[in-house]
Scaffold this motif. Structure first.
Motif, PDB file in Angstrom:
ATOM      1  N   PRO A  11      16.129 -11.845  68.870  1.00  0.00           N
ATOM      2  CA  PRO A  11      15.805 -11.070  70.078  1.00  0.00           C
ATOM      3  C   PRO A  11      15.044  -9.780  69.782  1.00  0.00           C
ATOM      4  CG  PRO A  11      18.066 -11.874  70.186  1.00  0.00           C
ATOM      5  CD  PRO A  11      17.568 -12.180  68.802  1.00  0.00           C
ATOM      6  N   LEU A  12      15.131  -9.307  68.532  1.00  0.00           N
ATOM      7  CA  LEU A  12      14.439  -8.069  68.167  1.00  0.00           C
ATOM      8  C   LEU A  12      12.997  -8.298  67.715  1.00  0.00           C
ATOM      9  CD1 LEU A  12      17.239  -6.165  66.209  1.00  0.00           C
ATOM     10  CD2 LEU A  12      16.446  -5.760  68.547  1.00  0.00           C
ATOM     11  N   LEU A  13      12.580  -9.561  67.633  1.00  0.00           N
ATOM     12  CA  LEU A  13      11.221  -9.859  67.181  1.00  0.00           C
ATOM     13  C   LEU A  13      10.155  -9.220  68.065  1.00  0.00           C
ATOM     14  CD1 LEU A  13       9.230 -11.307  65.311  1.00  0.00           C
ATOM     15  CD2 LEU A  13       9.504 -13.354  66.732  1.00  0.00           C
ATOM     16  N   PRO A  14      10.237  -9.345  69.408  1.00  0.00           N
ATOM     17  CA  PRO A  14       9.220  -8.691  70.249  1.00  0.00           C
ATOM     18  C   PRO A  14       9.175  -7.176  70.037  1.00  0.00           C
ATOM     19  CG  PRO A  14      10.457 -10.282  71.536  1.00  0.00           C
ATOM     20  CD  PRO A  14      11.172 -10.151  70.226  1.00  0.00           C
ATOM     21  N   LEU A  15      10.360  -6.561  69.891  1.00  0.00           N
ATOM     22  CA  LEU A  15      10.400  -5.118  69.666  1.00  0.00           C
ATOM     23  C   LEU A  15       9.736  -4.755  68.347  1.00  0.00           C
ATOM     24  CD1 LEU A  15      11.364  -2.275  70.378  1.00  0.00           C
ATOM     25  CD2 LEU A  15      13.566  -2.826  69.284  1.00  0.00           C
TER      26      LEU A  15
END
Length: 249
Positions: A11-15
């Motif tokens: 879930p932190l990939l886009p960030l």
């Protein structure tokens, strides 16, 4: 050996991607490089294009005609990108020649010697690597050749007054600078395994191949790429010397 992934999709990939884009843009702005908006645009285009390719690649690789069409599409985009970068306007079509003379003979040699499988899943990435390398080499060689010819016009005229033919006079001026376009490929090949572990090597290892097999694949890619870029550079310099490509007035 089981395969693993170099990048974990969390879930932190886009960030993470947004932070990296912001970092690149901030560095460009602080350094007054003038490319801050281009960094954001390039990253957005990359995301959209990779999503599109991911959606169609499974279908494309099963049909020989689709594979050929996909390679030609990559070739057309590479020629347009390099040509527009070199000339800034009309005449960009000439960039198609060095990219073709660099890419397709090398690809044909690899296929004729059966070093590369004719399967679409192999041809497309190999062709993409060669086209990308030749696009970069053509762009760098073309820009440097034309810049030298523009800045040292007086030296060209002096050579002409000494009896040089127009082509020979331009070659004497632009060839040394354009030859610098090969430096990145040379450095990558010289330092492989010592400074860098390129994508083909790492990808093979992550896919479960042994280190020796991965090394052989990477060696083939680097040697093929260096040969292709050398041919592309020579062709680009010849075009510049013959005034087939020139800066927009």
């Amino acid at each position: 050996m089981g395969s693993t992934s170099l990048i974990e999709i969390t879930p932190l990939l886009p960030l993470s991607l947004l932070v990296l884009i912001a970092l690149g843009m901030a560095a460009a702005r602080l350094g007054r490089l003038g490319h801050a908006p281009a960094i954001a645009t390039a990253c957005l285009r990359a995301a959209v294009q990779l999503a599109a390719v991911s959606a169609v690649i499974t279908w494309v690789i099963t049909l020989p005609a689709a594979v050929a069409a996909f390679v030609l599409l990559m070739y057309g985009v590479a020629a347009y990108t390099a040509g527009r970068r070199i000339t800034g306007g009309p005449g960009w079509q000439w960039a198609a020649l060095p990219i073709a003379t660099g890419t397709f003979p090398v690809l044909a040699i690899l296929m004729a010697t059966r070093v590369v499988s004719p399967d679409g899943i192999v041809i497309i990435p190999i062709a993409g690597i060669l086209l990308g390398g030749c696009m970069t080499a053509t762009t760098l060689a073309g820009k440097r050749a034309l810049d030298e010819l523009a800045q040292r016009r007086g030296e060209v005229e002096a050579a002409l007054s000494l009896g040089f033919l127009p082509r020979e006079a331009r070659l004497e001026i632009c060839r040394p600078a354009a030859a610098q376009a090969l430096v990145p490929a040379l450095d990558q090949t010289r330092t492989v395994g010592l400074v860098t572990l390129p994508g083909a090597f790492v990808g093979m290892l992550l896919g479960g191949a042994g280190p020796l097999e991965a090394g052989v694949v990477q060696l083939v890619v680097l040697v093929a790429l260096l040969a292709a870029e050398a041919v592309a550079c020579v062709t680009t310099v010849e075009l510049a010397a013959r005034v087939k490509i020139s800066l927009r007035p």
